[in-house]
Enzyme design. Structure first.
Site, mmCIF file in Angstrom:
data_model
loop_
_atom_site.group_PDB
_atom_site.id
_atom_site.type_symbol
_atom_site.label_atom_id
_atom_site.label_comp_id
_atom_site.label_asym_id
_atom_site.label_seq_id
_atom_site.Cartn_x
_atom_site.Cartn_y
_atom_site.Cartn_z
ATOM 1 N N HIS A 221 14.760 -6.442 -3.775
ATOM 2 C CA HIS A 221 13.431 -5.846 -3.852
ATOM 3 C C HIS A 221 13.434 -4.370 -4.229
ATOM 4 O O HIS A 221 12.696 -3.955 -5.112
ATOM 5 C CB HIS A 221 12.739 -6.028 -2.502
ATOM 6 C CG HIS A 221 11.344 -5.474 -2.434
ATOM 7 N ND1 HIS A 221 10.351 -5.872 -3.310
ATOM 8 C CD2 HIS A 221 10.776 -4.555 -1.609
ATOM 9 C CE1 HIS A 221 9.223 -5.225 -3.018
ATOM 10 N NE2 HIS A 221 9.461 -4.417 -2.007
ATOM 11 N N GLY B 30 0.801 -1.209 0.000
ATOM 12 C CA GLY B 30 0.000 0.000 0.000
ATOM 13 C C GLY B 30 0.835 1.260 0.000
ATOM 14 O O GLY B 30 2.010 1.256 -0.374
ATOM 15 N N GLU C 81 2.493 -1.915 8.705
ATOM 16 C CA GLU C 81 3.541 -2.773 8.171
ATOM 17 C C GLU C 81 4.803 -2.595 8.997
ATOM 18 O O GLU C 81 4.864 -1.754 9.901
ATOM 19 C CB GLU C 81 3.804 -2.454 6.687
ATOM 20 C CG GLU C 81 2.646 -2.805 5.775
ATOM 21 C CD GLU C 81 2.956 -2.598 4.303
ATOM 22 O OE1 GLU C 81 4.122 -2.308 3.988
ATOM 23 O OE2 GLU C 81 2.052 -2.730 3.473
ATOM 24 N N ARG D 71 12.616 -3.830 7.660
ATOM 25 C CA ARG D 71 12.924 -4.907 6.720
ATOM 26 C C ARG D 71 14.352 -5.420 6.814
ATOM 27 O O ARG D 71 14.596 -6.623 6.686
ATOM 28 C CB ARG D 71 12.644 -4.429 5.294
ATOM 29 C CG ARG D 71 11.164 -4.354 5.000
ATOM 30 C CD ARG D 71 10.904 -3.907 3.586
ATOM 31 N NE ARG D 71 9.469 -3.904 3.343
ATOM 32 C CZ ARG D 71 8.913 -3.458 2.222
ATOM 33 N NH1 ARG D 71 9.671 -2.970 1.278
ATOM 34 N NH2 ARG D 71 7.604 -3.484 2.067
ATOM 35 N N HIS E 9 13.701 -7.865 0.183
ATOM 36 C CA HIS E 9 12.446 -8.107 0.884
ATOM 37 C C HIS E 9 12.569 -9.425 1.645
ATOM 38 O O HIS E 9 12.976 -10.440 1.078
ATOM 39 C CB HIS E 9 11.273 -8.174 -0.093
ATOM 40 C CG HIS E 9 9.951 -7.977 0.578
ATOM 41 N ND1 HIS E 9 9.416 -8.922 1.423
ATOM 42 C CD2 HIS E 9 9.081 -6.936 0.564
ATOM 43 C CE1 HIS E 9 8.252 -8.468 1.886
ATOM 44 N NE2 HIS E 9 8.034 -7.263 1.381
ATOM 45 N N ARG F 125 14.708 1.556 3.241
ATOM 46 C CA ARG F 125 13.380 2.155 3.039
ATOM 47 C C ARG F 125 12.363 1.608 4.041
ATOM 48 O O ARG F 125 12.263 0.402 4.255
ATOM 49 C CB ARG F 125 12.898 1.857 1.618
ATOM 50 C CG ARG F 125 11.467 2.312 1.340
ATOM 51 C CD ARG F 125 11.075 2.005 -0.079
ATOM 52 N NE ARG F 125 11.009 0.585 -0.357
ATOM 53 C CZ ARG F 125 9.880 -0.137 -0.310
ATOM 54 N NH1 ARG F 125 8.737 0.441 0.036
ATOM 55 N NH2 ARG F 125 9.886 -1.413 -0.604
#
Length: 852
Positions: A362, A67, A132, A301, A252, A397
């Site tokens: 990713h 999203g 997330e 991440r 990822h 990120r």
């Protein structure tokens, strides 16, 4: 046989067709299409052209599942979003860029909704928000459960098709075109189509926006589509642009594991699955994230990817599992229908089975260095989205900030192009740049058969786990892949492979350079974060020898200077990045949030004027390129200068040194910074010239010292050179100067000399003496240069006779212009004059605004 260089221009047939546009956008993801729509709305009469490598709906955006992050919950705040982003970026986010992202983000998202994007809502019609990894609030909007990117792409494609914006599909961008002044003049591209636009052609435009997405295909396994071959970063490198922080490639953590040896695009298992409560377990069913981070499975991440790799290494497994069996079938089918279908397609039922996952390439947090308006270091070239490095992501990120970045900075770039074109052309319908200038740089191509080998080497030695040995092996392999025994024909495959090798080489060079672990860059041989040495950025340019890097301390903003200014600074022995940092510091002192309030209040926004920079006294000028850089920097490129004199020239009262044209507000805002530097440097050059004239014909040279203002040493010593003087050492590291206190601490002048010589063999050593009897012991040790401190003219003459040419002699201390010639005539080699930089009076120079 010497190893071939990385091509600085792609071998390609000459353009067989040409299209003219005002703005060309390369890429059709959220960044490119949003920018095209925003610019078309700002300037309805302009010709906006979108070129895309596949069809308009292809690219990375449509694969985004999770999203878009934005502060929409009344309980959430931009400060909290800012904080979460800074934490994920591990010290390397540009806080100003992040603040722009989180404050402008909500309105940018509403603009996307206004274009037609439909996001998931609850029963009351309010947007559904989820969480997330790395977010401490529910702030992620989504569409179709886990099909956000597909919905965003659908809405933007439809809006573009309805807008009349011209699109060229199946077009692979090749190289940037520049005009004679080094400004962007368009691009060359290859269209895989039929009819008039088929094969290699050119699009001429004063503004080119790179929105080409990522470079995941540089690895064997990635979530990126096949078109993500790093074309934008490679083009920027060949065009001379700076790329930043390429080593920070985000892997990822949860990509569907398809079996050993699986390559190409791999299915992504969105972070939102963990946001909804799924957990990571190993083959024994152990939840290992709870002992790793306070947020457990929702940690940033890089933390999760590293934890998975550590667990895999510890257990000898090649994947772990995601456990979301407790969701039940209804939640899987409504909240994550796309992921559910993909799992079933590969024989996994996530309702009843664990989902095998492993990290895969990713997202690139680094990319083409861009400022807060999306400008790169090449005038007229912009970068937006994943191809850009705006500073919002830092070393890692934060989840769902990527689509938001594309939205926010697309709007800022559109506004900047519109403002620049209006100022420079006076006619918003005309391009800014001149005609393309012939490019005679050498061309080259890499054998397309090397593609899989590049990807294999990168995945083995430069992915999540890296070390000096593995990175060295990859670097050597990439070097060898530059050479091919057969001629390589220009085609899509060879162009893409060349881009992959270019990007991979720059990435590996940066990864070898950064000897620490930070964010998504994990060095096994340097497992700790090192803020002492590595709290900074690695800026890379492409040279004939390969990638060349500059370390830029974090917080030192570097803004592009005009190409001619950069060239002149380099020729003068000055670092353009260092000069830009000085200008940035000056701007920060002068301009707060309100800007130049006097000029804003008294001068109409659209007024344009011309001003002359005029000498008010006779002297020697120095720093004209620096002053031009100041005018350009403080006006964001809206002011254009024409120099009428050269550094080092003698000028007389009334001479026009430079003419500057542009917005009147910008002229007066930039005036003080430009003149402060120009008058100060010209004052140093003028004083140096007087000393040089005073000793003319004696053979002695005038030399400066380290008595410089903090931060201005390089510029002040350059001004000394403009005045005809020569420089002494630039720092405490490039030469040794043994002074009286060193002698006392060492127990004698000879002891001090031996200590320095033993510690730094080969380093130039100068010894300061204040008595004649100290000279012979120093000469006996092999001194090549002796500083005679506060010697009288008679003592200097004795010292010259004693030394008799066995060493160079410098007179220092107590020197004045009145005695300069007498000192020089003793036969000393140098007169060291600290006053040149320490107390030179400024040369009177003014800015005169021409009347209307």
């Amino acid at each position: 046989m010497s190893m071939p260089a990385i091509p600085q221009r792609l071998t390609a047939p000459p353009p067989g067709w040409t299209v003219r546009a005002d703005v060309v956008v390369v890429g059709s993801g959220i960044a490119g299409l949003t920018l095209a729509l925003r610019y078309a709305a700002l300037d309805p009469g302009a010709k906006v052209l979108v070129v895309t490598k596949d069809v308009l709906s292809s690219g990375s955006t449509r694969w985004a599942q999770g999203g878009i992050a934005a502060v929409l919950d009344p309980r959430d705040t931009p400060e909290e979003h800012l904080s979460d982003t800074l934490v994920a970026g591990v010290g390397l986010c540009d806080e100003e860029a992040v603040r722009i992202l989180v404050t402008e983000g909500p309105d940018a998202l509403r603009g996307l909704i206004a274009v037609g994007a439909r996001f998931d809502t609850d029963d009351s019609g309010a947007l559904q928000l989820t969480r997330e990894g790395g977010h401490r609030r529910d702030r992620i909007v989504h569409a179709g459960g886990d099909a956000t990117g597909a919905e965003v792409q659908r809405a933007l494609v439809q809006a573009v098709m309805e807008s009349g914006i011209e699109v060229i599909e199946h077009a692979l961008v090749l190289d940037l075109l520049k005009d004679a002044e080094g400004r962007t003049a368009g691009v060359t591209l290859h269209v895989m189509g039929e009819g008039e636009r088929d094969g290699v052609g050119a699009v001429t435009a004063g503004a080119v926006v790179l929105a080409t997405g990522g470079m995941g295909q540089v690895y064997a396994a990635t979530t990126n589509p096949a078109v993500s071959t790093g074309d934008g970063v490679a083009l920027a490198l060949r065009a001379g642009a700076v790329v930043r922080d390429l080593e920070f490639v985000q892997f990822h953590p949860t990509v569907l594991w398809l079996g050993e040896g699986s390559t190409g695009q791999q299915p992504l298992i969105s972070e939102a699955v963990r946001g909804e409560g799924a957990v990571l377990v190993d083959a024994d069913g152990t939840r290992f994230m709870r002992d790793v981070h306070e947020l457990a499975d929702l940690a940033p991440r890089d933390v999760v990817a590293k934890a998975i790799m550590r667990r895999m290494r510890a257990t000898g497994a090649d994947h772990v599992y995601l456990d979301a069996r407790h969701f039940g079938e209804e939640k899987w089918c409504t909240r994550f229908p796309t992921i559910h279908a993909v799992c079933l397609e590969h024989g996994i039922d996530p309702v009843t089975q664990l989902v095998p996952v492993a990290p895969a390439a990713h997202y690139a947090s680094g990319g083409v260095r861009a400022d807060l308006r999306g400008r790169t270091s090449v005038p007229g070239l912009y970068a937006c989205g994943e191809v850009a490095c705006t500073g919002v992501h830092g070393a890692n990120r934060l989840a769902s900030n990527s689509l938001l970045e594309g939205l926010v900075f697309a709007g800022r770039i559109a506004a900047d192009i519109h403002a620049v074109r209006a100022v420079h052309s006076g006619d918003a319908a005309r391009p800014v740049a001149g005609e393309p200038f012939p490019d005679d740089r050498p061309t080259g191509l890499i054998d397309p058969r090397a593609r899989s080998r590049i990807q294999g080497h990168m995945s083995r030695g430069a992915s999540v786990l890296r070390g000096q040995e593995s990175l060295g092996e990859v670097a050597r392999a990439l070097l060898n892949l530059r050479w091919t025994p057969v001629a390589v024909e220009p085609c899509t495959e060879s162009w893409e492979t060349t881009n992959l090798l270019t990007v991979a080489s720059a990435l590996v060079a940066a990864a070898r350079e950064r000897q620490e672990t930070r964010g998504s860059h994990w060095r096994e041989d340097f497992p700790e974060r090192n803020d002492t040495w590595w709290l900074g950025h690695l800026d890379t340019i492409l040279t004939a020898e390969g990638p060349a890097m500059t370390y830029v301390p974090h917080g030192q903003r570097v803004t592009a200077l005009p190409p001619q200014v950069e060239n002149d600074l380099v020729e003068a022995g000055l670092d353009p990045a260092g000069v830009a940092a000085i200008l940035e510091a000056a701007a920060a002192e002068d301009l707060q949030e309100g800007g130049d309030v006097t000029s804003v209040a008294t001068i109409p926004a659209g007024q344009v004027a011309t001003a002359d920079v005029v000498a008010r006294a006779d002297g020697v000028v120095a720093g004209l390129a620096v002053a031009e850089g100041a005018f350009s920097h403080l006006s964001q490129g809206r002011l254009v200068a024409e120099r009428r004199a050269k550094d080092g020239e003698r000028v007389v009262r009334g001479d026009v040194l430079m003419t500057v044209t542009g917005p009147t507000r910008d002229l007066l805002t930039a005036e003080r910074t430009a003149l402060n530097l120009l008058t100060h440097l010209s004052g140093i050059a003028t004083l140096t010239d007087r000393w040089v004239q005073a000793v003319e014909g004696t053979g002695a040279r005038i030399r400066d010292s380290r008595k410089t203002l903090p931060g201005l040493r390089a510029l002040e010593k350059y001004a000394v050179r403009c005045g005809g003087g020569t420089n002494h050492r630039m720092s405490l590291s490039d030469a040794a100067l043994i002074k009286d206190n060193h002698v006392v601490a060492s127990g004698g002048v000879a002891e001090a000399f031996r200590a320095v010589r033993d510690a730094y063999p080969g380093l130039p050593i100068e010894v300061e003496v204040d008595r004649i009897d100290q000279i012979e012991p120093v000469l006996a040790e092999g001194a090549e240069e002796i500083l005679l401190d506060n010697f009288t003219v008679e003592e200097l003459a004795r010292a010259v006779r004693l030394v008799a040419g066995r060493a160079r002699l410098e007179s220092s201390g107590g020197l004045t212009l009145q005695v300069a010639r007498d000192v020089a005539e003793t036969g000393v080699d140098y007169l060291a004059v600290g006053a040149l930089t320490h107390s030179a009076p400024a040369l009177d120079i003014a800015l005169d605004l021409r009347g209307n």
